[in-house]
Design a protein around this motif. Structure first.
Motif, PDB file in Angstrom:
ATOM      1  N   ALA A  49       1.468  -1.213   0.053  1.00  0.00           N
ATOM      2  CA  ALA A  49      -0.254   0.192   0.367  1.00  0.00           C
ATOM      3  C   ALA A  49       0.753   1.135  -0.012  1.00  0.00           C
ATOM      4  O   ALA A  49       0.541   2.298  -0.659  1.00  0.00           O
ATOM      5  CB  ALA A  49      -0.830  -0.586   1.504  1.00  0.00           C
ATOM      6  N   ALA A  50       1.623   1.127   1.407  1.00  0.00           N
ATOM      7  CA  ALA A  50       2.374   2.559   0.861  1.00  0.00           C
ATOM      8  C   ALA A  50       2.731   2.484  -0.487  1.00  0.00           C
ATOM      9  O   ALA A  50       3.789   3.809  -0.814  1.00  0.00           O
ATOM     10  CB  ALA A  50       4.051   2.321   2.042  1.00  0.00           C
ATOM     11  N   ALA A  51       3.354   1.409  -0.782  1.00  0.00           N
ATOM     12  CA  ALA A  51       4.655   1.893  -2.387  1.00  0.00           C
ATOM     13  C   ALA A  51       4.082   2.165  -3.509  1.00  0.00           C
ATOM     14  O   ALA A  51       3.622   2.963  -4.335  1.00  0.00           O
ATOM     15  CB  ALA A  51       4.887  -0.125  -2.785  1.00  0.00           C
ATOM     16  N   LEU A  52       2.507   1.479  -4.039  1.00  0.00           N
ATOM     17  CA  LEU A  52       0.956   2.015  -4.613  1.00  0.00           C
ATOM     18  C   LEU A  52       0.698   4.143  -4.282  1.00  0.00           C
ATOM     19  O   LEU A  52       0.670   4.694  -4.962  1.00  0.00           O
ATOM     20  CB  LEU A  52       0.215   1.229  -3.972  1.00  0.00           C
ATOM     21  N   ARG A  53       1.330   4.301  -2.618  1.00  0.00           N
ATOM     22  CA  ARG A  53       0.491   5.132  -2.482  1.00  0.00           C
ATOM     23  C   ARG A  53       1.791   6.388  -2.773  1.00  0.00           C
ATOM     24  O   ARG A  53       1.334   7.321  -3.411  1.00  0.00           O
ATOM     25  CB  ARG A  53       0.139   5.728  -1.404  1.00  0.00           C
ATOM     26  N   PHE A  54       2.698   5.716  -2.733  1.00  0.00           N
ATOM     27  CA  PHE A  54       3.739   6.625  -3.167  1.00  0.00           C
ATOM     28  C   PHE A  54       4.312   7.325  -4.640  1.00  0.00           C
ATOM     29  O   PHE A  54       3.861   8.662  -4.663  1.00  0.00           O
ATOM     30  CB  PHE A  54       5.414   6.061  -3.476  1.00  0.00           C
ATOM     31  N   VAL A  55       3.452   6.290  -5.721  1.00  0.00           N
ATOM     32  CA  VAL A  55       3.311   6.888  -6.696  1.00  0.00           C
ATOM     33  C   VAL A  55       2.440   7.589  -7.051  1.00  0.00           C
ATOM     34  O   VAL A  55       1.850   8.520  -8.129  1.00  0.00           O
ATOM     35  CB  VAL A  55       3.378   5.693  -8.110  1.00  0.00           C
ATOM     36  N   LEU A  56       0.654   7.138  -6.427  1.00  0.00           N
ATOM     37  CA  LEU A  56      -0.561   7.814  -6.727  1.00  0.00           C
ATOM     38  C   LEU A  56      -0.385   9.285  -6.150  1.00  0.00           C
ATOM     39  O   LEU A  56      -0.936  10.879  -6.430  1.00  0.00           O
ATOM     40  CB  LEU A  56      -1.430   7.038  -6.152  1.00  0.00           C
ATOM     41  N   ALA A  57       0.834   9.135  -4.762  1.00  0.00           N
ATOM     42  CA  ALA A  57       1.255  10.730  -4.186  1.00  0.00           C
ATOM     43  C   ALA A  57       1.639  11.829  -5.413  1.00  0.00           C
ATOM     44  O   ALA A  57       1.856  13.522  -5.436  1.00  0.00           O
ATOM     45  CB  ALA A  57       1.636  10.190  -2.897  1.00  0.00           C
ATOM     46  N   ASN A  58       2.236  11.801  -6.586  1.00  0.00           N
ATOM     47  CA  ASN A  58       3.351  12.490  -7.708  1.00  0.00           C
ATOM     48  C   ASN A  58       2.043  13.197  -8.261  1.00  0.00           C
ATOM     49  O   ASN A  58       1.134  11.968  -9.036  1.00  0.00           O
ATOM     50  CB  ASN A  58       4.031  11.412  -8.405  1.00  0.00           C
ATOM     51  N   HIS A  59       1.442  14.187  -8.463  1.00  0.00           N
ATOM     52  CA  HIS A  59       0.756  14.527  -9.299  1.00  0.00           C
ATOM     53  C   HIS A  59       1.192  15.210 -10.540  1.00  0.00           C
ATOM     54  O   HIS A  59      -0.283  14.748 -11.508  1.00  0.00           O
ATOM     55  CB  HIS A  59       0.146  16.476  -8.872  1.00  0.00           C
ATOM     56  N   LEU A  60       2.296  14.356 -11.020  1.00  0.00           N
ATOM     57  CA  LEU A  60       2.604  14.440 -12.328  1.00  0.00           C
ATOM     58  C   LEU A  60       1.881  13.224 -12.780  1.00  0.00           C
ATOM     59  O   LEU A  60       1.813  12.889 -14.472  1.00  0.00           O
ATOM     60  CB  LEU A  60       4.228  13.648 -12.636  1.00  0.00           C
ATOM     61  N   VAL A  61       1.736  12.027 -12.304  1.00  0.00           N
ATOM     62  CA  VAL A  61       1.254  10.718 -12.470  1.00  0.00           C
ATOM     63  C   VAL A  61      -0.334  10.920 -13.030  1.00  0.00           C
ATOM     64  O   VAL A  61      -0.965  10.781 -12.550  1.00  0.00           O
ATOM     65  CB  VAL A  61       1.741   9.554 -11.944  1.00  0.00           C
ATOM     66  N   SER A  62      -0.087  10.350 -14.638  1.00  0.00           N
ATOM     67  CA  SER A  62      -1.932  10.345 -14.766  1.00  0.00           C
ATOM     68  C   SER A  62      -2.540   9.330 -14.435  1.00  0.00           C
ATOM     69  O   SER A  62      -3.399   8.603 -13.850  1.00  0.00           O
ATOM     70  CB  SER A  62      -1.753   9.857 -16.395  1.00  0.00           C
ATOM     71  N   SER A  63      -1.370   8.139 -14.517  1.00  0.00           N
ATOM     72  CA  SER A  63      -2.564   6.752 -14.014  1.00  0.00           C
ATOM     73  C   SER A  63      -0.863   5.843 -13.342  1.00  0.00           C
ATOM     74  O   SER A  63       0.209   5.828 -14.260  1.00  0.00           O
ATOM     75  CB  SER A  63      -2.868   5.397 -15.207  1.00  0.00           C
TER      76      SER A  63
END
Length: 313
Positions: free
Chosen positions: A256-270
């Motif tokens: 969960a921490a790893a996935l949320r790290f990615v989603l927390a980056n506003h540049l990431v669309s998906s």
């Protein structure tokens, strides 16, 4: 399922995407066609509308499978990648317009789409990016109304930067807590260009799930058997210690921490997920959580811990 804009395109896509390399059997070993269908159907059921594939995944079988499973499923979006000539032995990269045209037409037929949503060059080198022909060809497809957006699946920050200079609509990059550097390096270019970002290798091929011991072995047909030396593998496992303080409150696991790290980056669309079973997909969707995915202070502290453990952030 929350949506995000795919950069400067007009597409609004689910912030979680289903990647299909693992489902193809190419990277992790065989998987039954029944389970492949179940995972795709489950992704649709939970609101995922973005599907990432390539013409080489299962030698085209994943495109063909998506073409069948997504028919009648409502508004869905497919990203496919071209640029590998499988008719050569061994297969080789080819980005000349003649090959790309044939590859695109075959992908379009397998996907059963009059208009393909996103087409990316599949891991070109910096040298290949010096030629304007490949991206010019994709621009022509867009102008002809055959694709909605185009770009590059990049294996390095240098390739991504070259693509962004050529005003691509989308880039795809490996991005995770142990490999954040490439996206961070081109963040300014992404912001300036307005390109959408697809983040792949979100869990570092399963490493960031935190389930492995130092003596873990992989089957010979699993690409991870060759990905790390034993010493590199042990180092990576030690680096997971940087993420463990994030597992608190509603962040219930390292995964969960790893996935949320990615989603927390506003540049990431998906964030492109790679589950090989319905159970794995459900875990990821459940643990993705809601904004704010991680606190800013938690991300700052994580960056310092990663640096102390030798990770370039």
């Amino acid at each position: 399922m929350r949506k995000r804009p795919l950069g400067k395109t007009t597409l609004q896509v689910s912030e979680l995407a289903l990647g299909t390399w693992g489902l193809s059997g190419d990277g992790y070993g065989p998987i039954s066609s029944v389970e492949v269908d179940r995972v795709i159907d489950r992704a649709l059921a939970v609101g995922i509308d973005l599907f990432d594939t390539a013409d080489v995944y299962g030698r085209g079988e994943m495109e063909r499978c998506l073409g069948k499973r997504l028919q009648g499923a409502g508004a869905t979006f497919v990203v496919t990648k071209i640029g590998t000539d499988l008719d050569e032995l061994p297969p080789k990269k080819r980005f000349d317009p003649a090959h790309l045209r044939t590859a695109f037409e075959r992908s379009q037929e397998r996907l059963a789409r009059d208009v393909v949503d996103v087409v990316l060059l599949h891991n070109p080198t910096v040298a290949a990016m010096r030629s304007k022909e490949p991206l010019d060809f994709l621009k022509e497809l867009k102008q002809a109304g055959k694709i909605r957006a185009f770009g590059v699946s990049a294996g390095s920050a240098d390739v991504a930067r070259a693509a962004l200079r050529d005003e691509v609509d989308v880039i795809e990059l490996a991005y995770n807590a142990l490999l954040p550097g490439d996206l961070h390096e081109v963040a300014g270019d992404v912001s300036e260009s307005g390109a959408g970002v697809l983040a792949r290798s979100v869990l570092a091929h399963g490493l960031l799930a935190g389930h492995w011991s130092p003596d873990r072995d992989f089957y010979p047909d699993d690409h991870r058997a060759q990905r790390w030396t034993r010493d590199e593998f042990k180092t990576r496992l030690r680096q997971l210690d940087a993420l463990r303080p994030l597992v608190t409150g509603n962040v219930v696991s390292l995964r969960a921490a790893a996935l949320r790290f990615v989603l927390a980056n506003h540049l990431v669309s998906s964030a492109v997920l790679g589950p090989r079973s319905v159970a794995q997909l459900d875990q990821l969707v459940r643990e993705a959580g809601m904004p704010p995915y991680l606190r800013d202070t938690a991300l700052t502290d994580l960056s310092a811990r990663l640096k102390n453990l030798g990770v370039t952030t």
